[in-house]
Motif scaffolding. Sequence first.
Motif, mmCIF file in Angstrom:
data_model
loop_
_atom_site.group_PDB
_atom_site.id
_atom_site.type_symbol
_atom_site.label_atom_id
_atom_site.label_comp_id
_atom_site.label_asym_id
_atom_site.label_seq_id
_atom_site.Cartn_x
_atom_site.Cartn_y
_atom_site.Cartn_z
ATOM 1 N N LEU A 455 0.814 -1.214 0.000
ATOM 2 C CA LEU A 455 0.000 0.000 0.000
ATOM 3 C C LEU A 455 0.850 1.268 0.000
ATOM 4 O O LEU A 455 0.339 2.367 -0.203
ATOM 5 N N ALA A 456 2.142 1.073 0.246
ATOM 6 C CA ALA A 456 3.027 2.243 0.336
ATOM 7 C C ALA A 456 3.077 2.983 -0.999
ATOM 8 O O ALA A 456 3.196 2.369 -2.062
ATOM 9 N N ASN A 457 3.001 4.319 -0.905
ATOM 10 C CA ASN A 457 3.021 5.135 -2.123
ATOM 11 C C ASN A 457 4.268 6.017 -2.197
ATOM 12 O O ASN A 457 4.305 7.021 -2.882
ATOM 13 N N GLY A 458 5.308 5.613 -1.470
ATOM 14 C CA GLY A 458 6.554 6.362 -1.491
ATOM 15 C C GLY A 458 7.551 5.740 -0.539
ATOM 16 O O GLY A 458 7.200 4.877 0.273
ATOM 17 N N PRO A 459 8.833 6.162 -0.623
ATOM 18 C CA PRO A 459 9.868 5.569 0.241
ATOM 19 C C PRO A 459 9.562 5.732 1.731
ATOM 20 O O PRO A 459 9.798 4.809 2.514
ATOM 21 N N PHE A 460 9.032 6.890 2.121
ATOM 22 C CA PHE A 460 8.780 7.129 3.551
ATOM 23 C C PHE A 460 7.746 6.150 4.100
ATOM 24 O O PHE A 460 7.966 5.497 5.132
ATOM 25 N N THR A 461 6.615 6.050 3.411
ATOM 26 C CA THR A 461 5.566 5.137 3.888
ATOM 27 C C THR A 461 6.033 3.681 3.788
ATOM 28 O O THR A 461 5.671 2.843 4.622
ATOM 29 N N TYR A 462 6.848 3.355 2.771
ATOM 30 C CA TYR A 462 7.355 1.990 2.606
ATOM 31 C C TYR A 462 8.158 1.569 3.831
ATOM 32 O O TYR A 462 7.915 0.510 4.422
ATOM 33 N N TYR A 463 9.113 2.413 4.230
ATOM 34 C CA TYR A 463 9.962 2.065 5.378
ATOM 35 C C TYR A 463 9.203 2.205 6.694
ATOM 36 O O TYR A 463 9.498 1.503 7.668
ATOM 37 N N ALA A 464 8.224 3.098 6.713
ATOM 38 C CA ALA A 464 7.391 3.234 7.920
ATOM 39 C C ALA A 464 6.594 1.949 8.160
ATOM 40 O O ALA A 464 6.487 1.464 9.298
ATOM 41 N N TYR A 465 6.046 1.370 7.079
ATOM 42 C CA TYR A 465 5.280 0.117 7.198
ATOM 43 C C TYR A 465 6.188 -1.038 7.615
ATOM 44 O O TYR A 465 5.785 -1.913 8.396
ATOM 45 N N ILE A 466 7.414 -1.070 7.084
ATOM 46 C CA ILE A 466 8.375 -2.107 7.493
ATOM 47 C C ILE A 466 8.672 -1.975 8.983
ATOM 48 O O ILE A 466 8.703 -2.971 9.726
ATOM 49 N N PHE A 467 8.883 -0.738 9.423
ATOM 50 C CA PHE A 467 9.170 -0.480 10.843
ATOM 51 C C PHE A 467 8.008 -0.963 11.720
ATOM 52 O O PHE A 467 8.221 -1.637 12.743
ATOM 53 N N LEU A 468 6.767 -0.647 11.325
ATOM 54 C CA LEU A 468 5.596 -1.065 12.107
ATOM 55 C C LEU A 468 5.470 -2.590 12.151
ATOM 56 O O LEU A 468 5.119 -3.169 13.182
ATOM 57 N N THR A 469 5.765 -3.239 11.017
ATOM 58 C CA THR A 469 5.694 -4.705 10.962
ATOM 59 C C THR A 469 6.692 -5.332 11.926
ATOM 60 O O THR A 469 6.372 -6.271 12.670
ATOM 61 N N VAL A 470 7.919 -4.789 11.941
ATOM 62 C CA VAL A 470 8.967 -5.327 12.826
ATOM 63 C C VAL A 470 8.604 -5.097 14.285
ATOM 64 O O VAL A 470 8.780 -5.989 15.127
ATOM 65 N N VAL A 471 8.099 -3.914 14.609
ATOM 66 C CA VAL A 471 7.706 -3.614 15.995
ATOM 67 C C VAL A 471 6.597 -4.576 16.446
ATOM 68 O O VAL A 471 6.600 -5.069 17.579
ATOM 69 N N ALA A 472 5.651 -4.858 15.549
ATOM 70 C CA ALA A 472 4.572 -5.791 15.895
ATOM 71 C C ALA A 472 5.109 -7.196 16.149
ATOM 72 O O ALA A 472 4.540 -7.968 16.933
ATOM 73 N N LEU A 473 6.234 -7.537 15.494
ATOM 74 C CA LEU A 473 6.829 -8.868 15.668
ATOM 75 C C LEU A 473 7.578 -9.027 16.984
ATOM 76 O O LEU A 473 7.719 -10.148 17.493
ATOM 77 N N LEU A 474 8.083 -7.924 17.548
ATOM 78 C CA LEU A 474 9.010 -7.995 18.680
ATOM 79 C C LEU A 474 8.531 -8.874 19.839
ATOM 80 O O LEU A 474 9.262 -9.771 20.273
#
Length: 740
Positions: A455-474
């Motif tokens: 769903l990311a529409n740019g580099p910022f949202t792309y890496y933000a979504y990756i960050f959120l996914t990793v935090v949810a995994l912790l």
Amino acid sequence: MHDVAETSHHLYPLISDLGLILMTAGVAVLLFKKIKQPLVLGYLIAGFLAGPHFTLFPTIQEIENVEVWAEIGVIFLLFSLGLEFSFKKLVKVGGSASITAAVQIVLMIIVGFTTGKLLGWNFIDSIFLGAILSMSSTTIILRAFEELNVKKQKFAGIVFGALIVEDIVAILLMVLLSTIAVSQQFSGVELMESIFKLAFFLILWFLAGIFFVPTLLKKTKGLLTEETTLIVSLALCLMMVILATAAGFSPALGAFIMGSIIAETTKAEQIEHLIKPVKDLFGAVFFVSVGMLINLETLQEYALPVAIITVVTIFGKTIATMLGAVISGQPLKQSVQAGMSLAQIGEFSFIIATLGMTLGVTSGFLYPIVVAVSAITTFTTPFFIKNSLQVYNKLKIIIPKKWEDRLDNYSANTQSIQKTNHWKKYISSIVLHIIIHTVIIAGIVFAGISYLIRLANGPFTYYAYIFLTVVALLPFLYALALQRVAIPSLNELKNDNKNVTPLILIALFRILLSFVIVFIMINELINPLAGIIVLLVLIAFGILFPKRIQRWYGKIENQFIENFNDREISEAIRNKSDLTPWDGHMTTFEIPQESLIAGKTLYELKVREEIGVNIAIIKRGDLIINIPDKDEKIFPKDIVYVIGTDEQVKEFELFIDKSLVSSVDYNTEIVLRGFELTNESLHGLTIRESKIRENSTSIIAGIERNGKRILNPQPTFILQKGDIIWLVGDKKKIAALFTE
């Protein structure tokens, strides 16, 4: 104007078809209710009368519309079955019901498939027939049990447990049959993939559902009226239907899963009550649509297969279930009763047959044959249940005494206490822990990579979504790698030096598995920068916030356990059926508001002396009275837990029924009368000893003595000659007692 006219034209057949269905169904169910037959048969006959194969009455105009209504009917029918199911119940039915159901299902699939091949049918028709014959009818059995008043007997528990297992196996069969139907052959690899996929999504949906759904219902408790509860529950059901369809499963599976999730909440009974009218409406449409496929010409052509399959169903299921129950350790009596109770096919059989038609893989004759067999076995079920005890008694005479003794010894040995294997218990706990957390982590990664990041529409949202996914995994990576899996005997395992090395290897395996999952996630992301971000986030959080991650996981775990056990805690007192030895069992009775035994003590009731049952527990609102003494009174709306044999429990139920106020003569005139005590024989006796209350069906409201008035005297009050006794009771009986 043209659009409006066109819309009206398309709307009219939809309404007229639904009206015809409900009108025909309404007449049929009233008739079948009158003659005390299962309503399902009424719906089937109504469908036949309104269908295209019977032209004497008005016929449905657009079958496609009915198929849509029927699909909705299946969804709500499965949602309702899920509400009655509960995964926790599946665990609690224990080995006995699970083995009984498993043996019956496997044997009937084999018998059904063999029967189909002997009749000259193709592979797909035969395998579908086997699956259809392996399923019993919860609706028909419940109705028969209620009519025959055997729901509280011991064998009924085995039957209900087996039906619960059948429900979940039916869902699995639907997935497997879909796989076989698509490939047109039995492929082991494809079946294993389907089973793995089903298991993954079942675990993921169940865990997520138990965490979120009960929490939602509790947080919105103040807003949930009957109307909003109904809307929310239907919304949850259809949401899961959408998710199941998106994952490649049938809509019915999604409805069943959501029903089973809600079944673990304290709102389950209310939602089940609210959904019942919706389920009844669309369920009726479904069964009517089944009846529309009945073709008398087809049935006439396949009369012999119908007769053969009916005989195979009745005797095959009886023997298979009985064998399964005996293998599981049940006594021969309960095994015979359970076997003769499950000798029919019903709702899931129709749904499996519908699946074959929807996929276009089964022959046209299979569906009408299944309907005919179901109708016949519906009529035979009450007869078989009613006569199961007589069959057992005859069987007991026929079988050699040596065999009977061996069966009794086998049953006693299987129910004896087994020594606990600490390693087995620890390994099973570890495996369950690893499976649960691996599925959760895989689910988060799948959702993050497949949906969120796309769903990311740019580099910022792309890496933000990756960050959120990793935090949810912790928290779940921490739990998988380091969370201590405790069992009561873990310390004993640690104290033995031989166990140190295996325990260390297990701990290292968990850590290694966590690294493998992280590696797979990085590999899937492909982008090197994204992989570096994942590693940096994991390392940074692991070093800086280890305690917070641990506490975070602890909160998640506690919330899940609280949600998972909510309903069980509120109904804990009801789960005491294991407190009875041998042929006895515990069952509950609610004392009716109008019962005449209300207000009496256990000593006065003398149920143990006269009936032979023990009252082990009394539940009065939130008050629980364990092992009540003889002076404990019974009050209206009390729930009493009674221990006894089937015969004793039945006699106690009859005792409760006879105590209802409906058996009292309402024409009795109740009066207040005063009499002077002139009877010498009563002088010096206490009120209890005088038996005035029993002999006149009245109460002593007051006594006058030497100008003094005593209101509601105690039973120990001693009567004297010349006392004026004021009685409230039956005018005729009071007069007869004191007539000089």
